[in-house]
Design a protein around this motif. Structure first.
Motif, mmCIF file in Angstrom:
data_model
loop_
_atom_site.group_PDB
_atom_site.id
_atom_site.type_symbol
_atom_site.label_atom_id
_atom_site.label_comp_id
_atom_site.label_asym_id
_atom_site.label_seq_id
_atom_site.Cartn_x
_atom_site.Cartn_y
_atom_site.Cartn_z
ATOM 1 N N PHE A 449 0.849 -1.194 0.000
ATOM 2 C CA PHE A 449 0.000 0.000 0.000
ATOM 3 C C PHE A 449 0.885 1.246 0.000
ATOM 4 O O PHE A 449 1.735 1.404 0.866
ATOM 5 C CB PHE A 449 -0.904 -0.046 1.236
ATOM 6 C CG PHE A 449 -1.756 1.176 1.416
ATOM 7 C CD1 PHE A 449 -2.486 1.702 0.358
ATOM 8 C CD2 PHE A 449 -1.841 1.796 2.656
ATOM 9 C CE1 PHE A 449 -3.279 2.816 0.526
ATOM 10 C CE2 PHE A 449 -2.634 2.921 2.833
ATOM 11 C CZ PHE A 449 -3.351 3.429 1.768
ATOM 12 N N GLU A 450 0.677 2.099 -0.991
ATOM 13 C CA GLU A 450 1.512 3.302 -1.107
ATOM 14 C C GLU A 450 0.654 4.561 -1.140
ATOM 15 O O GLU A 450 -0.446 4.550 -1.687
ATOM 16 C CB GLU A 450 2.351 3.240 -2.383
ATOM 17 C CG GLU A 450 3.410 2.146 -2.340
ATOM 18 C CD GLU A 450 4.206 2.068 -3.629
ATOM 19 O OE1 GLU A 450 5.383 1.707 -3.572
ATOM 20 O OE2 GLU A 450 3.644 2.380 -4.701
ATOM 21 N N ILE A 451 1.226 5.607 -0.556
ATOM 22 C CA ILE A 451 0.510 6.891 -0.538
ATOM 23 C C ILE A 451 1.420 7.995 -1.083
ATOM 24 O O ILE A 451 2.626 7.787 -1.244
ATOM 25 C CB ILE A 451 0.072 7.273 0.893
ATOM 26 C CG1 ILE A 451 1.284 7.298 1.842
ATOM 27 C CG2 ILE A 451 -0.976 6.301 1.427
ATOM 28 C CD1 ILE A 451 0.989 7.854 3.215
ATOM 29 N N LYS A 452 0.808 9.140 -1.342
ATOM 30 C CA LYS A 452 1.579 10.359 -1.634
ATOM 31 C C LYS A 452 1.126 11.438 -0.669
ATOM 32 O O LYS A 452 -0.043 11.430 -0.258
ATOM 33 C CB LYS A 452 1.322 10.815 -3.073
ATOM 34 C CG LYS A 452 1.933 9.903 -4.117
ATOM 35 C CD LYS A 452 1.707 10.472 -5.494
ATOM 36 C CE LYS A 452 2.327 9.566 -6.542
ATOM 37 N NZ LYS A 452 2.026 10.050 -7.902
ATOM 38 N N VAL A 453 2.031 12.314 -0.323
ATOM 39 C CA VAL A 453 1.633 13.390 0.577
ATOM 40 C C VAL A 453 2.063 14.746 0.006
ATOM 41 O O VAL A 453 3.140 14.871 -0.558
ATOM 42 C CB VAL A 453 2.235 13.223 2.002
ATOM 43 C CG1 VAL A 453 1.770 11.925 2.630
ATOM 44 C CG2 VAL A 453 3.750 13.292 2.001
ATOM 45 N N ARG A 454 1.177 15.706 0.149
ATOM 46 C CA ARG A 454 1.471 17.063 -0.307
ATOM 47 C C ARG A 454 1.248 17.993 0.875
ATOM 48 O O ARG A 454 0.235 17.893 1.556
ATOM 49 C CB ARG A 454 0.500 17.407 -1.441
ATOM 50 C CG ARG A 454 0.596 18.820 -1.969
ATOM 51 C CD ARG A 454 -0.511 19.040 -3.007
ATOM 52 N NE ARG A 454 -0.285 18.204 -4.195
ATOM 53 C CZ ARG A 454 0.525 18.543 -5.204
ATOM 54 N NH1 ARG A 454 1.176 19.688 -5.172
ATOM 55 N NH2 ARG A 454 0.671 17.743 -6.240
ATOM 56 N N ARG A 455 2.212 18.876 1.101
ATOM 57 C CA ARG A 455 2.049 19.793 2.217
ATOM 58 C C ARG A 455 0.845 20.710 1.995
ATOM 59 O O ARG A 455 0.673 21.243 0.913
ATOM 60 C CB ARG A 455 3.317 20.635 2.381
ATOM 61 C CG ARG A 455 3.042 21.720 3.340
ATOM 62 C CD ARG A 455 4.067 22.242 4.157
ATOM 63 N NE ARG A 455 5.093 21.446 4.711
ATOM 64 C CZ ARG A 455 5.838 21.946 5.680
ATOM 65 N NH1 ARG A 455 5.592 23.142 6.134
ATOM 66 N NH2 ARG A 455 6.809 21.244 6.172
ATOM 67 N N ARG A 456 -0.003 20.838 3.015
ATOM 68 C CA ARG A 456 -1.186 21.697 2.870
ATOM 69 C C ARG A 456 -0.749 23.163 2.841
ATOM 70 O O ARG A 456 0.181 23.536 3.552
ATOM 71 C CB ARG A 456 -2.148 21.461 4.038
ATOM 72 C CG ARG A 456 -2.654 20.039 4.079
ATOM 73 C CD ARG A 456 -3.467 19.784 5.345
ATOM 74 N NE ARG A 456 -4.702 20.541 5.356
ATOM 75 C CZ ARG A 456 -5.434 20.754 6.456
ATOM 76 N NH1 ARG A 456 -5.020 20.269 7.626
ATOM 77 N NH2 ARG A 456 -6.553 21.432 6.396
ATOM 78 N N PRO A 457 -1.406 23.952 2.045
ATOM 79 C CA PRO A 457 -1.011 25.360 1.952
ATOM 80 C C PRO A 457 -1.012 26.009 3.337
ATOM 81 O O PRO A 457 -1.931 25.795 4.128
ATOM 82 C CB PRO A 457 -2.099 25.998 1.071
ATOM 83 C CG PRO A 457 -2.849 24.875 0.458
ATOM 84 C CD PRO A 457 -2.586 23.643 1.242
ATOM 85 N N GLY A 458 0.025 26.752 3.601
ATOM 86 C CA GLY A 458 0.090 27.492 4.867
ATOM 87 C C GLY A 458 0.465 26.673 6.079
ATOM 88 O O GLY A 458 0.492 27.175 7.189
ATOM 89 N N LYS A 459 0.734 25.380 5.904
ATOM 90 C CA LYS A 459 1.076 24.542 7.063
ATOM 91 C C LYS A 459 2.579 24.284 7.100
ATOM 92 O O LYS A 459 3.086 23.421 6.392
ATOM 93 C CB LYS A 459 0.345 23.197 6.988
ATOM 94 C CG LYS A 459 -1.159 23.319 6.967
ATOM 95 C CD LYS A 459 -1.698 23.570 8.362
ATOM 96 C CE LYS A 459 -3.218 23.667 8.344
ATOM 97 N NZ LYS A 459 -3.756 24.018 9.660
ATOM 98 N N ASP A 460 3.278 25.098 7.857
ATOM 99 C CA ASP A 460 4.710 24.780 7.974
ATOM 100 C C ASP A 460 5.199 25.038 9.383
ATOM 101 O O ASP A 460 4.422 25.233 10.283
ATOM 102 C CB ASP A 460 5.523 25.579 6.962
ATOM 103 C CG ASP A 460 5.096 27.030 6.897
ATOM 104 O OD1 ASP A 460 5.084 27.601 5.804
ATOM 105 O OD2 ASP A 460 4.733 27.595 7.959
#
Ligand code: HEM
Length: 460
Positions: A449-460
């Motif tokens: 099982f594989e996923i991808k992740v993208r940083r949510r805008p403004g979340k750092d």
């Protein structure tokens, strides 16, 4: 009084092989589930070196919860693991003094209060996972089972004995994790083989011994280092195991026993936790409305704040998602008991102490009488009102006095990691057409099982 005999699954090859051909040695649980469909909620198997009874519904299983009439039997894969973990908590026979001793010494440090104090170490490891995923960027396919295994492994290493496996800093997992997986797989296979066959598989037997010796050595080194360089301010389990006297006997745990407990925490705690986290993200992604609700909860409760201990009890929907994930597919698929004296299961089926009873947790957790006709759907909402279900209906952490000592630990670890991942990332399936297949090493988890992740805008 009713007296029913337990149906025996027809034996194969004129009975010579018993039911061994019915069992897939690399995934026995799957065979048990298939046989439940064919032969019902209670049946007996002849595995030549042992006969076992498999029970698969709430009525039968709730009877076996009774610690007065039944006790844990260490058989099958657990017994095959004893060369590695001997009489430590998970694999001790019920009458072994070290179980009672270790249980008394360790119960307080696995309690909810003690576990709360481990939050800084848990967040330390969680932040390593977040950093790693961040660096991968949005196009990288993440084998999430592997990364959750790293997470669980490193969390136990740090919380239990102040040791950093540093699994996030290399492409390959720490050799200890690899050796352990090999040992678990081999123990699982041995459980469905005759002793002779195990002996004949000479190379596998040799590898098993070599892996175990290497893992023991690493544990012993950690203990020796701690003895030479004590860390009086640390709140980890190793300090407790080295220093705490059993209130009843006044004795401490032996060095050898501490080694087995350390190995046990790693065995019992890493695949279970990582499998649950993988399943959880699979379900959230397959049921987008649940993903949305979970992320909304994180945004409301946590926002952009740093997670603290006070946030945890407020994350009720995430807690329900974890509970529902554990119901849907428990990573530990079964626990085994036997009757202490001849008795009747649920007042109906005669049972003798010689026959282990395998409690099929999937049968329990998908019993339509308890969970309804929608038991095959992932619905965290049902867990928001958890108390409406009878006490024995949800047992992913096992039953009675031998149930999981690490439950509070695992729950805290899972909830903070789910919250931090949803806070920071938008998670998607790497392959939207992925359909769940299971993989078994002793515990089960989703395969490939594989996923991808993208940083949510403004979340750092
Ligand atoms: C026992 C499940 C996490 C340590 C058990 C048992 C189950 C279970 C079903 C009973 C086994 C039996 O009756 O044969 C789980 C699940 C977990 C989890 C689903 C995570 C989602 C952990 C963690 C630790 C741990 C994190 C340690 C750090 C143990 C130990 C036992 C045990 C030591 C043996 C207890 C005894 O017999 O006295 N667990 N576990 N577990 N678990 Fe866990």
């Amino acid at each position: 009084e009713t007296s029913l005999s337990i149906p025996q699954v027809p034996k194969q090859y004129l009975g010579l092989l018993g039911n061994l051909p019915d069992i897939d040695p690399s995934f026995a649980a799957k065979s048990f589930w298939r046989l439940q469909e064919l032969y019902g909620d209670i049946y007996e198997l002849d595995l030549l070196n042992r006969k076992v009874v498999i029970i698969s519904n709430y009525d039968l299983i709730s009877d076996v919860l009774d610690d007065n009439r039944y006790e844990k039997v260490v058989t099958g894969p657990l017994k095959e693991l004893r060369p590695f973990v001997k009489d430590a908590l998970f694999t001790a026979f019920p009458d072994e003094p070290n179980w009672h001793k270790a249980h008394r010494i360790l119960m307080p440090v696995f309690g909810p209060l003690a576990v709360k104090k481990m939050l800084p170490q848990m967040l330390d490891v969680a932040s390593q996972l977040i950093l790693r995923w961040d660096r991968f960027g949005p196009n990288h396919r993440i084998a999430c089972s592997d990364d959750f295994t790293r997470l669980a492994f490193d969390t136990i290493g740090l919380c239990a004995f102040g040791f950093r496996f540093n699994d996030f800093y290399s492409d390959n997992m720490h050799e200890f994790a690899i050796q352990m997986t090999d040992v678990l797989v081999e123990a699982g296979k041995r459980a469905s083989r005759t002793h002779m066959e195990t002996q004949l598989r000479y190379l596998a037997a040799q590898q098993f011994d070599t892996d175990i010796a290497a893992m023991h050595k690493l544990c012993d080194n950690i203990v020796d280092e701690r003895i030479q360089d004590p860390q009086p301010d640390s709140n980890d389990l190793l300090n407790v195991m080295l220093n705490q006297k059993d209130p009843e006997t006044g004795e401490k745990l032996s060095k050898e026993n501490i080694r087995y407990q350390m190995a046990t925490f790693l065995v019992a705690g890493h695949e279970t936790t990582s499998g649950t986290l993988s399943f959880l993200f699979y379900h959230l992604l397959h049921n987008p409305e649940t993903y949305h609700k979970a992320q909304q909860e994180v945004d409301e409760i946590l926002g952009d704040d740093t997670l603290t201990i006070n946030h945890i009890p407020k994350l009720k929907y995430i807690d329900a998602c974890i509970k529902e994930t554990l119901r849907f597919q428990s990573p530990i698929t079964a626990v085994t008991r036997h009757a202490k004296t001849p008795t009747k299961i649920a007042g109906k089926y005669d049972i003798v102490p010689e026959k282990p009873i395998v409690v099929n947790l999937k049968g329990l957790h998908h019993d339509a009488k308890i969970w309804g006709d929608d038991h095959d759907q992932f619905k965290p909402e049902r867990m928001l009102d958890f108390k409406k279900y009878p006490a024995g209906a949800w047992r992913p952490f096992g039953i009675g006095m031998r149930s999981c000592i690490g439950r509070a630990f695992a729950e805290q670890e899972m909830i903070i990691n789910v919250a931090l991942i949803l806070q920071r990332f938008q998670v998607t399936m790497a392959d939207p057409s992925y359909h769940m297949e299971l993989k078994s090493t002793l515990t089960v988890k989703p395969k490939d099982f594989e996923i991808k992740v993208r940083r949510r805008p403004g979340k750092d």
